[in-house]
Design an enzyme around this catalytic site. Structure first.
Site, PDB file in Angstrom:
ATOM      1  N   ALA A 178      -9.377   6.699   3.636  1.00  0.00           N
ATOM      2  CA  ALA A 178      -9.188   7.564   4.811  1.00  0.00           C
ATOM      3  C   ALA A 178     -10.409   8.429   5.003  1.00  0.00           C
ATOM      4  O   ALA A 178     -11.100   8.766   4.038  1.00  0.00           O
ATOM      5  CB  ALA A 178      -7.945   8.437   4.632  1.00  0.00           C
ATOM      6  N   GLY A 179     -10.650   8.771   6.250  1.00  0.00           N
ATOM      7  CA  GLY A 179     -11.712   9.719   6.559  1.00  0.00           C
ATOM      8  C   GLY A 179     -12.935   9.115   7.214  1.00  0.00           C
ATOM      9  O   GLY A 179     -13.776   9.842   7.740  1.00  0.00           O
ATOM     10  N   LYS A 218       0.878  -1.162   0.000  1.00  0.00           N
ATOM     11  CA  LYS A 218       0.000   0.000   0.000  1.00  0.00           C
ATOM     12  C   LYS A 218       0.913   1.209   0.000  1.00  0.00           C
ATOM     13  O   LYS A 218       1.597   1.494   0.974  1.00  0.00           O
ATOM     14  CB  LYS A 218      -0.901  -0.001   1.233  1.00  0.00           C
ATOM     15  CG  LYS A 218      -1.903   1.128   1.198  1.00  0.00           C
ATOM     16  CD  LYS A 218      -2.642   1.276   2.498  1.00  0.00           C
ATOM     17  CE  LYS A 218      -3.100   2.715   2.615  1.00  0.00           C
ATOM     18  NZ  LYS A 218      -3.329   3.096   4.003  1.00  0.00           N
ATOM     19  N   GLY A 226      -7.389   9.991   9.673  1.00  0.00           N
ATOM     20  CA  GLY A 226      -7.667  10.160  11.098  1.00  0.00           C
ATOM     21  C   GLY A 226      -8.618  11.294  11.438  1.00  0.00           C
ATOM     22  O   GLY A 226      -8.907  11.524  12.614  1.00  0.00           O
ATOM     23  N   ALA A 240      -9.239   2.375   9.844  1.00  0.00           N
ATOM     24  CA  ALA A 240      -8.305   2.160  10.958  1.00  0.00           C
ATOM     25  C   ALA A 240      -8.768   2.934  12.186  1.00  0.00           C
ATOM     26  O   ALA A 240      -9.360   2.382  13.100  1.00  0.00           O
ATOM     27  CB  ALA A 240      -6.895   2.569  10.547  1.00  0.00           C
TER      28      ALA A 240
END
Lengths: 68, 275
Positions: free
Chosen positions: B195-196, B108, B169, B217
């Site tokens: 993300a987000g 990644k 994050g 995550a």
């Protein structure tokens, strides 16, 4: 001689190899998930034993950490 | 429809295929943010994920246990990342180290522009992707929500494209859903929101917009109850996928009656001006 091992100036024997310094870090040599770069070049595990370090070499010993 | 907690209905006949590898779960779990390995192991199980990311960092002789043992114990596939790299050069070397450490060509690819936004650095990202593809890596790049950049990454040979919904994050969800929709239209390789995500509905929206998967995550690791959030996001990914395949109704400015007027009683009081 002195090498920079994971960001720390470290005294090692003149004939030190990659394997010498990795062993000094308490790393289980048999385990998956450890890789070494010397001066930003990957040293394959098969070469750790015979790869000699030069004075001032930058050695990074890396492993998996939580991330991403 | 009942949802099987171990194998969601959506996955049975609708697997995600990346570079020829088949996944029966469309949620990728990022391990960042998990401070305890046992909590990570529980979250992997609760999410049903089959693909988890790990980073490469300096060996810490004082650390106990390894994320590798958790991943291996869970029987899931590992996806190394290049998190923390600001240049193409560092990302390429990190990918090579990951290949050596984990015996996988999958990476990644993350090349970020600065530590305040953690947004991808597009020129550096393209350069690194080109180099790694040429070296035989299976490259999944973290990228901006830019359809043209996504297309360029696909054209370079990346096997998937991983756009952000908002900064890493931030938990801000999907700030530009129209760009994701355009990207879906312009890119053929799997599209994985990276993300987000702040909560389950963000993951469902990503899938409804046409993403093939979601990587999550922080939203799970930093939730008050990570285990419950892992389940919630996993179910949301499946719900969003099912909804996408089901085909949503178009948006309308005015109402469209779901109950027919035919046979409506004339009770004398409704005037023509209300029709």
């Amino acid at each position: 001689m002195i090498v920079e091992l994971n960001g720390r100036r470290t005294e090692v024997p003149e004939a030190a190899t990659v394997e010498t310094v990795v062993s000094g870090l308490d790393v289980d040599l048999g385990r998956r998930g450890v890789a070494v770069a010397v001066d930003a070049e990957v040293v394959p595990r098969s070469e750790w034993r015979r790869r000699r370090l030069r004075d001032g070499a930058h050695v990074e010993v890396l492993t998996a950490m939580q991330g991403g | 429809m009942a949802i099987d907690s171990t194998r969601p209905a959506a996955a049975v006949e609708d697997p995600l295929v990346i570079a020829g590898e088949t996944f029966h779960n469309r949620l990728l779990l990022g391990t960042g943010g998990f401070t305890r390995l046992d909590a990570l192991a529980e979250a992997i199980a609760a999410s049903g994920t089959e693909l988890v990311t790990v980073a490469l960092r300096r060996v810490d002789p004082d650390s106990r246990g390894s994320v590798i043992d958790v991943v291996d114990g869970a029987g899931v596939r590992l996806l190394p990342n290049t998190a923390g790299c600001y240049t193409s050069r560092d990302a390429v070397v990190t990918a090579r180290l990951a290949r050596e450490a984990f015996q996988t060509d999958w990476v990644k690819l993350e090349v970020i522009g600065d530590d305040r936004t953690l947004l991808p650095d597009a020129p550096q990202l393209l350069e690194a992707a080109e180099t790694l593809v040429a070296e035989g890596f299976v490259v999944l790049p973290y990228t901006n929500d830019d359809p043209i950049l996504a297309r360029r990454l696909q054209d370079l040979g990346c096997v998937a494209v991983m756009p952000l919904g908002s900064p890493i994050g931030s938990g801000m969800g999907i700030r530009n859903p129209y760009n994701l929709a355009i990207m879906r239209d312009r890119v053929d390789v799997p599209l994985i929101l990276d993300a987000g995500v702040g909560t389950a509905s963000d993951a469902a929206l990503a899938m409804e917009l046409g993403c093939d998967g979601v990587l999550c995550a922080s939203a799970i690791a930093r939730a008050e109850d990570p285990l419950a959030m892992a389940r919630a996001v996993s179910v949301a990914v499946d719900a969003g996928r099912l909804a996408r395949r089901a085909g949503r109704i178009p948006r309308r400015l005015h109402a469209e009656a779901s109950t027919p007027d035919t046979g409506l009683a004339d009770l004398g009081s409704v005037g023509d001006d209300r029709r």
